[in-house]
Design a protein around this motif. Structure first.
Motif, PDB file in Angstrom:
ATOM      1  N   LYS A   1       0.816  -1.207   0.000  1.00  0.00           N
ATOM      2  CA  LYS A   1       0.000   0.000   0.000  1.00  0.00           C
ATOM      3  C   LYS A   1       0.856   1.266   0.000  1.00  0.00           C
ATOM      4  N   ASP A   2       0.292   2.314  -0.594  1.00  0.00           N
ATOM      5  CA  ASP A   2       0.937   3.619  -0.554  1.00  0.00           C
ATOM      6  C   ASP A   2      -0.116   4.679  -0.867  1.00  0.00           C
ATOM      7  N   SER A   3       0.181   5.914  -0.495  1.00  0.00           N
ATOM      8  CA  SER A   3      -0.709   7.025  -0.800  1.00  0.00           C
ATOM      9  C   SER A   3      -0.316   7.626  -2.145  1.00  0.00           C
ATOM     10  N   VAL A   4      -1.301   7.867  -3.002  1.00  0.00           N
ATOM     11  CA  VAL A   4      -1.051   8.396  -4.340  1.00  0.00           C
ATOM     12  C   VAL A   4      -1.920   9.630  -4.569  1.00  0.00           C
ATOM     13  N   THR A   5      -1.319  10.653  -5.138  1.00  0.00           N
ATOM     14  CA  THR A   5      -2.052  11.871  -5.472  1.00  0.00           C
ATOM     15  C   THR A   5      -2.808  11.682  -6.782  1.00  0.00           C
ATOM     16  N   VAL A   6      -4.066  12.113  -6.804  1.00  0.00           N
ATOM     17  CA  VAL A   6      -4.891  12.057  -8.011  1.00  0.00           C
ATOM     18  C   VAL A   6      -5.060  13.477  -8.536  1.00  0.00           C
ATOM     19  N   VAL A   7      -4.816  13.641  -9.843  1.00  0.00           N
ATOM     20  CA  VAL A   7      -4.927  14.960 -10.466  1.00  0.00           C
ATOM     21  C   VAL A   7      -5.997  14.947 -11.548  1.00  0.00           C
ATOM     22  N   ASN A   8      -6.375  16.123 -11.998  1.00  0.00           N
ATOM     23  CA  ASN A   8      -7.320  16.245 -13.109  1.00  0.00           C
ATOM     24  C   ASN A   8      -6.539  16.402 -14.413  1.00  0.00           C
ATOM     25  N   LEU A   9      -6.701  15.426 -15.307  1.00  0.00           N
ATOM     26  CA  LEU A   9      -6.092  15.499 -16.641  1.00  0.00           C
ATOM     27  C   LEU A   9      -7.093  16.222 -17.537  1.00  0.00           C
ATOM     28  N   ASN A  10      -6.818  17.473 -17.801  1.00  0.00           N
ATOM     29  CA  ASN A  10      -7.793  18.339 -18.468  1.00  0.00           C
ATOM     30  C   ASN A  10      -8.161  17.846 -19.861  1.00  0.00           C
ATOM     31  N   GLU A  11      -7.148  17.388 -20.616  1.00  0.00           N
ATOM     32  CA  GLU A  11      -7.436  16.941 -21.985  1.00  0.00           C
ATOM     33  C   GLU A  11      -6.402  15.925 -22.439  1.00  0.00           C
ATOM     34  N   ILE A  12      -6.880  14.864 -23.071  1.00  0.00           N
ATOM     35  CA  ILE A  12      -6.012  13.867 -23.696  1.00  0.00           C
ATOM     36  C   ILE A  12      -6.697  13.415 -24.977  1.00  0.00           C
ATOM     37  N   LYS A  13      -5.925  13.353 -26.071  1.00  0.00           N
ATOM     38  CA  LYS A  13      -6.489  13.024 -27.379  1.00  0.00           C
ATOM     39  C   LYS A  13      -5.981  11.672 -27.862  1.00  0.00           C
ATOM     40  N   LEU A  14      -6.918  10.839 -28.306  1.00  0.00           N
ATOM     41  CA  LEU A  14      -6.600   9.580 -28.972  1.00  0.00           C
ATOM     42  C   LEU A  14      -7.143   9.688 -30.393  1.00  0.00           C
ATOM     43  N   GLY A  15      -6.249   9.865 -31.352  1.00  0.00           N
ATOM     44  CA  GLY A  15      -6.700  10.146 -32.709  1.00  0.00           C
ATOM     45  C   GLY A  15      -7.466  11.454 -32.718  1.00  0.00           C
ATOM     46  N   ASN A  16      -8.714  11.409 -33.201  1.00  0.00           N
ATOM     47  CA  ASN A  16      -9.554  12.605 -33.229  1.00  0.00           C
ATOM     48  C   ASN A  16     -10.475  12.712 -32.019  1.00  0.00           C
ATOM     49  N   LEU A  17     -10.362  11.756 -31.100  1.00  0.00           N
ATOM     50  CA  LEU A  17     -11.220  11.759 -29.918  1.00  0.00           C
ATOM     51  C   LEU A  17     -10.574  12.567 -28.802  1.00  0.00           C
ATOM     52  N   VAL A  18     -11.362  13.441 -28.202  1.00  0.00           N
ATOM     53  CA  VAL A  18     -10.867  14.288 -27.116  1.00  0.00           C
ATOM     54  C   VAL A  18     -11.564  13.882 -25.819  1.00  0.00           C
ATOM     55  N   PHE A  19     -10.762  13.502 -24.831  1.00  0.00           N
ATOM     56  CA  PHE A  19     -11.271  13.159 -23.502  1.00  0.00           C
ATOM     57  C   PHE A  19     -10.934  14.314 -22.560  1.00  0.00           C
ATOM     58  N   ASN A  20     -11.931  14.766 -21.806  1.00  0.00           N
ATOM     59  CA  ASN A  20     -11.730  15.897 -20.903  1.00  0.00           C
ATOM     60  C   ASN A  20     -11.964  15.512 -19.450  1.00  0.00           C
ATOM     61  N   ASN A  21     -11.207  16.170 -18.574  1.00  0.00           N
ATOM     62  CA  ASN A  21     -11.399  16.086 -17.122  1.00  0.00           C
ATOM     63  C   ASN A  21     -11.381  14.646 -16.608  1.00  0.00           C
ATOM     64  N   ILE A  22     -10.285  13.954 -16.922  1.00  0.00           N
ATOM     65  CA  ILE A  22     -10.108  12.562 -16.513  1.00  0.00           C
ATOM     66  C   ILE A  22      -9.291  12.510 -15.218  1.00  0.00           C
ATOM     67  N   PRO A  23      -9.823  11.934 -14.138  1.00  0.00           N
ATOM     68  CA  PRO A  23      -8.999  11.736 -12.940  1.00  0.00           C
ATOM     69  C   PRO A  23      -7.849  10.784 -13.249  1.00  0.00           C
ATOM     70  N   ALA A  24      -6.660  11.143 -12.800  1.00  0.00           N
ATOM     71  CA  ALA A  24      -5.473  10.325 -13.084  1.00  0.00           C
ATOM     72  C   ALA A  24      -4.592  10.254 -11.849  1.00  0.00           C
ATOM     73  N   GLY A  25      -4.225   9.036 -11.474  1.00  0.00           N
ATOM     74  CA  GLY A  25      -3.253   8.869 -10.409  1.00  0.00           C
ATOM     75  C   GLY A  25      -1.875   9.279 -10.893  1.00  0.00           C
ATOM     76  N   THR A  26      -0.966   9.496  -9.964  1.00  0.00           N
ATOM     77  CA  THR A  26       0.418   9.841 -10.321  1.00  0.00           C
ATOM     78  C   THR A  26       1.347   8.807  -9.702  1.00  0.00           C
ATOM     79  N   LEU A  27       1.987   8.027 -10.544  1.00  0.00           N
ATOM     80  CA  LEU A  27       2.838   6.934 -10.089  1.00  0.00           C
ATOM     81  C   LEU A  27       4.245   7.083 -10.643  1.00  0.00           C
ATOM     82  N   GLU A  28       5.219   6.541  -9.898  1.00  0.00           N
ATOM     83  CA  GLU A  28       6.604   6.514 -10.361  1.00  0.00           C
ATOM     84  C   GLU A  28       7.136   5.090 -10.222  1.00  0.00           C
ATOM     85  N   ALA A  29       6.471   4.142 -10.861  1.00  0.00           N
ATOM     86  CA  ALA A  29       6.889   2.744 -10.776  1.00  0.00           C
ATOM     87  C   ALA A  29       8.152   2.518 -11.603  1.00  0.00           C
TER      88      ALA A  29
END
Length: 389
Positions: free
Chosen positions: A95-123
């Motif tokens: 177990k560990d504590s991980v900060t979750v941030v808001n990923l405002n925009e990410i594009k896959l091809g022509n698709l735009v995803f907005n406001n995606i919660p994303a963990g922050t890891l350094e594995a």
């Protein structure tokens, strides 16, 4: 008979589960009527895709056993706002504590995803792959995802008619709460239903736990090939603890109309059972999150997974290749933790973690036997001849 495997722990080496007080199921695509083909690379059973974030092409791994994650470096570059701090468990229960941030925009091809919660890891494994993040199930939960491994194309759509899906090849799919991990129905020996995670971040075919194995005992759904002890599964926080393990064979496993005979798996004390990305080798896989169906359009309806096994399995500790799990036929030869300093004439006295992560399965290749040079706890060196059986 039904056996349900719930998401208590992460489901693979790369995957993670988060405490469910916070939901990652937020944000997404604002449009409808979309169909997009995204090229991918398949490296040792792991799917890498290249989305655009902040106007730059990035490298992400496609992992249905995890919510979306981004590296701390990318989070800092984006000045991504923190929206939560969450407890994470890796595939070995660490177990560990991980900060979750808001990923405002990410594009896959022509698709735009907005406001995606994303963990922050350094594995460490993420650094080996030089990836910027993970495309997780929470981001794709409102779409139909098809993985066409023969074309190296991942399709994202909300229009099932464009995929020519056959209902006879499907089973039910439900999403876990909190991060939308896909749970599918697998049938053993035509009589026992298992509800397993589908984890594209795990490059194995089947991951099994001792708890589920014990529940299946009265149904004669498997055969124990050998008993062992040790550790060989590496999660995002490191190697699992030594524990008792079983090498088992399942005579008949079905997903929809596709049958897999003689499936072999090693049990874990702590983890969740799952079907992994090895499934992509046998056909086109579709996750219809919208209608709750999972499809396997197989190249062959019956697949024999019989395979000879080595009597022990390696692991990595620091810069050393060591004996990980030892099964019964090798207990007089080696012990868990002893260093493997050579295989045949190849020197492994010092190894690079990233190289082993990406090439470990090719060390023995198609060999049926090998000479291992072993260094024990007292520094004594010996050579042993080992054969697959």
């Amino acid at each position: 008979m039904k056996i349900i495997a719930s998401c208590l722990f992460a489901l693979l080496t790369t995957s993670v589960c988060f405490a469910q007080s916070f939901s990652f199921n937020q944000g997404g695509i604002k449009t409808s009527g979309y169909y997009e083909e995204i090229p991918f690379e398949n490296v040792n059973g792991r799917i890498f895709i290249y989305p655009e974030v902040a106007g730059k092409k990035r490298k992400f791994i496609f992992d249905t056993g995890s919510p979306t994650n981004i590296s701390k470096a990318l989070a800092a570059e984006l000045a991504a706002p923190v929206i939560n701090k969450n407890l994470m468990r890796d595939s070995n229960g660490n177990k560990d504590s991980v900060t979750v941030v808001n990923l405002n925009e990410i594009k896959l091809g022509n698709l735009v995803f907005n406001n995606i919660p994303a963990g922050t890891l350094e594995a460490q494994m993420y650094k080996c792959w030089e990836i910027d993040g993970v495309i997780g199930s929470n981001m794709l939960r409102n779409s139909i995802i098809q993985i066409a491994n023969d074309r190296h194309v991942l399709i994202i759509t909300d229009e099932p008619d464009k995929l020519a899906l056959n209902p006879k090849h499907s089973v039910s799919l439900r999403s876990s709460g909190g991060q939308s991990d896909p749970i599918i129905t697998v049938k053993l020996n035509n009589k026992v239903n298992l509800y397993l995670e589908f984890d594209s971040g795990d490059n194995a075919f089947l991951r099994m736990t001792e708890d589920i194995m014990n529940q299946l005992t009265k149904y004669n759904a498997y055969e124990i090939l050998s008993k062992g002890f040790g550790a060989n599964q590496f999660g995002v926080m490191g190697l699992q603890q030594n524990a008792e393990k079983y090498l088992i064979k399942i005579p008949n496993l079905k997903i929809g109309s596709t049958r897999f005979d003689n499936t072999i798996a090693t049990t874990n004390k702590v983890s969740n059972p799952a079907i992994g990305s090895k499934l992509f080798d046998y056909g086109t896989v579709t996750l219809d999150f919208i209608h709750g169906r999972f499809y396997v359009d197989a190249y062959n309806e019956v697949n024999d997974l019989s395979a000879k096994q080595w009597p022990f399995e390696p692991a990595i500790i620091g810069d050393k290749l060591v004996v990980g799990v030892v099964f019964e036929k090798a207990t007089t030869l080696v012990k868990p933790g002893q260093q493997i300093i050579a295989v045949d004439d190849r020197d492994f006295s010092k190894v690079d973690f990233c190289y082993m992560l990406n090439n470990g399965r090719s060390i023995l290749g198609a060999k049926e036997s090998a000479t291992f040079t072993i260094r024990d706890e007292q520094g004594n060196v010996k050579k042993i001849e080992v054969r697959k059986e």
